[in-house]
Design an enzyme around this catalytic site. Structure first.
Site, PDB file in Angstrom:
ATOM      1  N   THR A 139       0.870  -1.174   0.000  1.00  0.00           N
ATOM      2  CA  THR A 139       0.000   0.000   0.000  1.00  0.00           C
ATOM      3  C   THR A 139       0.907   1.223   0.000  1.00  0.00           C
ATOM      4  O   THR A 139       2.085   1.092   0.289  1.00  0.00           O
ATOM      5  CB  THR A 139      -0.836  -0.065   1.301  1.00  0.00           C
ATOM      6  OG1 THR A 139      -1.823  -1.047   1.152  1.00  0.00           O
ATOM      7  CG2 THR A 139      -1.467   1.240   1.691  1.00  0.00           C
ATOM      8  N   THR A 198       0.283   0.354   6.822  1.00  0.00           N
ATOM      9  CA  THR A 198       0.324  -0.640   5.748  1.00  0.00           C
ATOM     10  C   THR A 198       0.498  -2.011   6.399  1.00  0.00           C
ATOM     11  O   THR A 198       0.972  -2.112   7.520  1.00  0.00           O
ATOM     12  CB  THR A 198       1.484  -0.354   4.766  1.00  0.00           C
ATOM     13  OG1 THR A 198       1.666  -1.503   3.931  1.00  0.00           O
ATOM     14  CG2 THR A 198       2.795  -0.073   5.470  1.00  0.00           C
ATOM     15  N   GLY A 199       0.094  -3.045   5.683  1.00  0.00           N
ATOM     16  CA  GLY A 199       0.219  -4.393   6.230  1.00  0.00           C
ATOM     17  C   GLY A 199      -1.088  -5.134   6.116  1.00  0.00           C
ATOM     18  O   GLY A 199      -1.981  -4.721   5.362  1.00  0.00           O
ATOM     19  N   HIS A 200      -1.219  -6.214   6.871  1.00  0.00           N
ATOM     20  CA  HIS A 200      -2.414  -7.044   6.763  1.00  0.00           C
ATOM     21  C   HIS A 200      -3.635  -6.297   7.284  1.00  0.00           C
ATOM     22  O   HIS A 200      -3.778  -6.039   8.485  1.00  0.00           O
ATOM     23  CB  HIS A 200      -2.205  -8.353   7.539  1.00  0.00           C
ATOM     24  CG  HIS A 200      -3.365  -9.261   7.435  1.00  0.00           C
ATOM     25  ND1 HIS A 200      -4.101  -9.678   8.522  1.00  0.00           N
ATOM     26  CD2 HIS A 200      -3.967  -9.792   6.343  1.00  0.00           C
ATOM     27  CE1 HIS A 200      -5.076 -10.451   8.099  1.00  0.00           C
ATOM     28  NE2 HIS A 200      -5.017 -10.547   6.795  1.00  0.00           N
ATOM     29  N   GLY A 201      -4.540  -5.937   6.365  1.00  0.00           N
ATOM     30  CA  GLY A 201      -5.651  -5.044   6.692  1.00  0.00           C
ATOM     31  C   GLY A 201      -6.554  -5.546   7.797  1.00  0.00           C
ATOM     32  O   GLY A 201      -6.969  -4.768   8.669  1.00  0.00           O
ATOM     33  N   ARG A 208     -14.362  -6.795  -0.585  1.00  0.00           N
ATOM     34  CA  ARG A 208     -13.579  -6.725   0.660  1.00  0.00           C
ATOM     35  C   ARG A 208     -12.982  -5.321   0.822  1.00  0.00           C
ATOM     36  O   ARG A 208     -12.399  -4.775  -0.099  1.00  0.00           O
ATOM     37  CB  ARG A 208     -12.464  -7.768   0.628  1.00  0.00           C
ATOM     38  CG  ARG A 208     -11.521  -7.733   1.849  1.00  0.00           C
ATOM     39  CD  ARG A 208     -10.272  -6.902   1.584  1.00  0.00           C
ATOM     40  NE  ARG A 208      -9.269  -7.055   2.624  1.00  0.00           N
ATOM     41  CZ  ARG A 208      -8.155  -6.333   2.702  1.00  0.00           C
ATOM     42  NH1 ARG A 208      -7.907  -5.408   1.794  1.00  0.00           N
ATOM     43  NH2 ARG A 208      -7.296  -6.516   3.667  1.00  0.00           N
ATOM     44  N   VAL A 209     -13.158  -4.764   2.000  1.00  0.00           N
ATOM     45  CA  VAL A 209     -12.538  -3.475   2.287  1.00  0.00           C
ATOM     46  C   VAL A 209     -11.554  -3.700   3.424  1.00  0.00           C
ATOM     47  O   VAL A 209     -11.912  -4.281   4.446  1.00  0.00           O
ATOM     48  CB  VAL A 209     -13.589  -2.416   2.675  1.00  0.00           C
ATOM     49  CG1 VAL A 209     -12.918  -1.094   3.030  1.00  0.00           C
ATOM     50  CG2 VAL A 209     -14.581  -2.217   1.536  1.00  0.00           C
ATOM     51  N   GLY A 210     -10.326  -3.247   3.243  1.00  0.00           N
ATOM     52  CA  GLY A 210      -9.313  -3.418   4.285  1.00  0.00           C
ATOM     53  C   GLY A 210      -9.259  -2.227   5.216  1.00  0.00           C
ATOM     54  O   GLY A 210     -10.230  -1.474   5.360  1.00  0.00           O
ATOM     55  N   ASP A 211      -8.122  -2.041   5.846  1.00  0.00           N
ATOM     56  CA  ASP A 211      -7.958  -0.957   6.819  1.00  0.00           C
ATOM     57  C   ASP A 211      -7.790   0.416   6.170  1.00  0.00           C
ATOM     58  O   ASP A 211      -8.133   1.437   6.768  1.00  0.00           O
ATOM     59  CB  ASP A 211      -6.692  -1.215   7.652  1.00  0.00           C
ATOM     60  CG  ASP A 211      -5.452  -1.260   6.744  1.00  0.00           C
ATOM     61  OD1 ASP A 211      -5.378  -2.161   5.886  1.00  0.00           O
ATOM     62  OD2 ASP A 211      -4.576  -0.370   6.862  1.00  0.00           O
TER      63      ASP A 211
HETATM   64  N1  ASP Z   1      -3.350  -2.694   4.298  1.00  0.00           N
HETATM   65  C1  ASP Z   1      -3.666  -3.061   2.945  1.00  0.00           C
HETATM   66  C2  ASP Z   1      -4.940  -3.834   2.935  1.00  0.00           C
HETATM   67  O1  ASP Z   1      -5.093  -4.729   3.732  1.00  0.00           O
HETATM   68  C3  ASP Z   1      -2.612  -3.865   2.269  1.00  0.00           C
HETATM   69  C4  ASP Z   1      -1.180  -3.477   2.483  1.00  0.00           C
HETATM   70  O2  ASP Z   1      -0.873  -2.486   3.150  1.00  0.00           O
HETATM   71  O3  ASP Z   1      -0.291  -4.160   1.960  1.00  0.00           O
HETATM   72  O4  ASP Z   1      -5.778  -3.580   2.104  1.00  0.00           O
END
Ligand code: ASP
Length: 310
Positions: free
Chosen positions: A169, A220-223, A197-200
């Site tokens: 991201t 950023t990372g696992h939403g 799907r909506v992430g963070d």
């Molecule tokens: N945070 C983002 C999401 O989960 C993905 C990412 O940051 O790599 O949509």
């Protein structure tokens, strides 16, 4: 006080073949955002300019180069927030928009809402004459190839999200010379996510938050993990309790790892210009401009610097 701008290009196990392009991309975006500040732009203008540069760069998973969902389609999420007023705008699951961060800003400035999703967000874009592009032009050959190779969604646990399967991201945080902070985040999300799907990233307090009383954060990372621990707000609440921006970021990312086994990263700036770029994934491309110096890095505990005049 002097202005500071920090950007990230996503926290994941960036393969060596993308390392140079990722570093060059964040450095260019940081310079662009900082130039906006030196020309009298606000922190809000600067984070928008920096994120637009990252969205336009197809090495990153935002705008051009976005990750594809389970149907092989683009669905983009973005947020922008002004720490002076707590004004915030976000969009989720938009398709034919090359710069979702600017659409998020329009939601903030032209509607009385915070978040517009899918069809509604696209209708709003049309109603204000926002620039649109054929969605296919946002899809890179690299992403189409990777999408075909990996047909299942990451569970998000540290090991999985740290594999080279995952994607990145982009985001920016800034403080301007008036002491106002702002943040912006933009993403295509996680490859092979379910449709819808909506992430963070577009969720206030999760993918980003900005408040002049404590600072600005872009995550950023696992939403799904970031959502569960409301990472951006968690970092700011540690700052409010007296921790340094670096320590607040480390403690919060550690908590996300311990509590929900999630990996990720964050960039933070305080109203006094203190800043940090922190991650628990293998790598995160980041760059920061402070005065005449451009700092940047990719691997943990590694930072390089360049004089800006060079
Ligand atoms: N945070 C983002 C999401 O989960 C993905 C990412 O940051 O790599 O949509």
């Amino acid at each position: 006080m002097s202005a500071v701008l920090v950007v990230h290009g996503g926290a994941w196990a960036i393969p060596d073949e993308l390392a140079t392009a990722s570093i060059d991309g964040v450095k260019a975006a940081a310079r662009k955002g900082f130039l906006t500040l030196t020309r009298g732009g606000s922190a809000l203008d600067a984070v928008e300019a920096a994120v637009r540069a990252l969205e336009d760069n197809s090495v990153f998973n935002a705008g051009h180069g976005a990750a594809l969902n389970a149907d092989g389609e683009v669905e983009l999420d973005s947020i922008i927030m002004d720490g002076k007023t707590l004004a915030c705008g976000a969009v989720s699951s938009v398709k034919n928009i090359a710069n979702p961060v600017s659409l998020a800003r329009a939601v903030m400035e032209k509607t009385s809402h915070v978040l517009l999703t899918g069809k509604g967000a696209n209708l709003f874009a049309e109603s204000i004459g926002a620039a649109t592009v054929p969605t296919e032009t946002l899809v890179t050959e690299y992403e189409r190839r990777e999408w075909k190779k990996h047909k299942n969604y990451s569970t998000g646990v540290k090991e999985d999200f740290n594999s080279q399967w995952a994607h990145d991201t982009v985001g920016a945080v800034a403080v301007d010379s008036a002491g106002n902070v702002a943040c912006a985040t933009s993403t295509g999300g996680i490859r092979n996510k379910m449709v819808g799907r909506v992430g963070d990233s577009p969720i206030i307090g999760c993918g980003g938050f900005a408040d002049n009383t404590s600072g600005a954060v872009s995550c950023t990372g696992h939403g799904e993990s970031i959502l569960k621990v409301t990472l951006a707000r968690l970092i700011l609440s540690h700052i409010e309790q007296g921790k340094s921006v670096a320590n607040a970021s480390q403690v919060s990312l550690q908590h996300m790892g311990d509590r929900v086994q999630g990996a990720g990263g964050a960039i933070v700036v305080s109203p006094s210009g203190e800043w940090a770029a922190t991650f628990t994934t293998e790598r995160m491309a980041w760059a920061a401009v402070e005065g005449d110096v451009l700092w940047y890095g990719l691997d943990p505990n590694e930072r390089a610097k360049e004089e800006l005049s060079q």
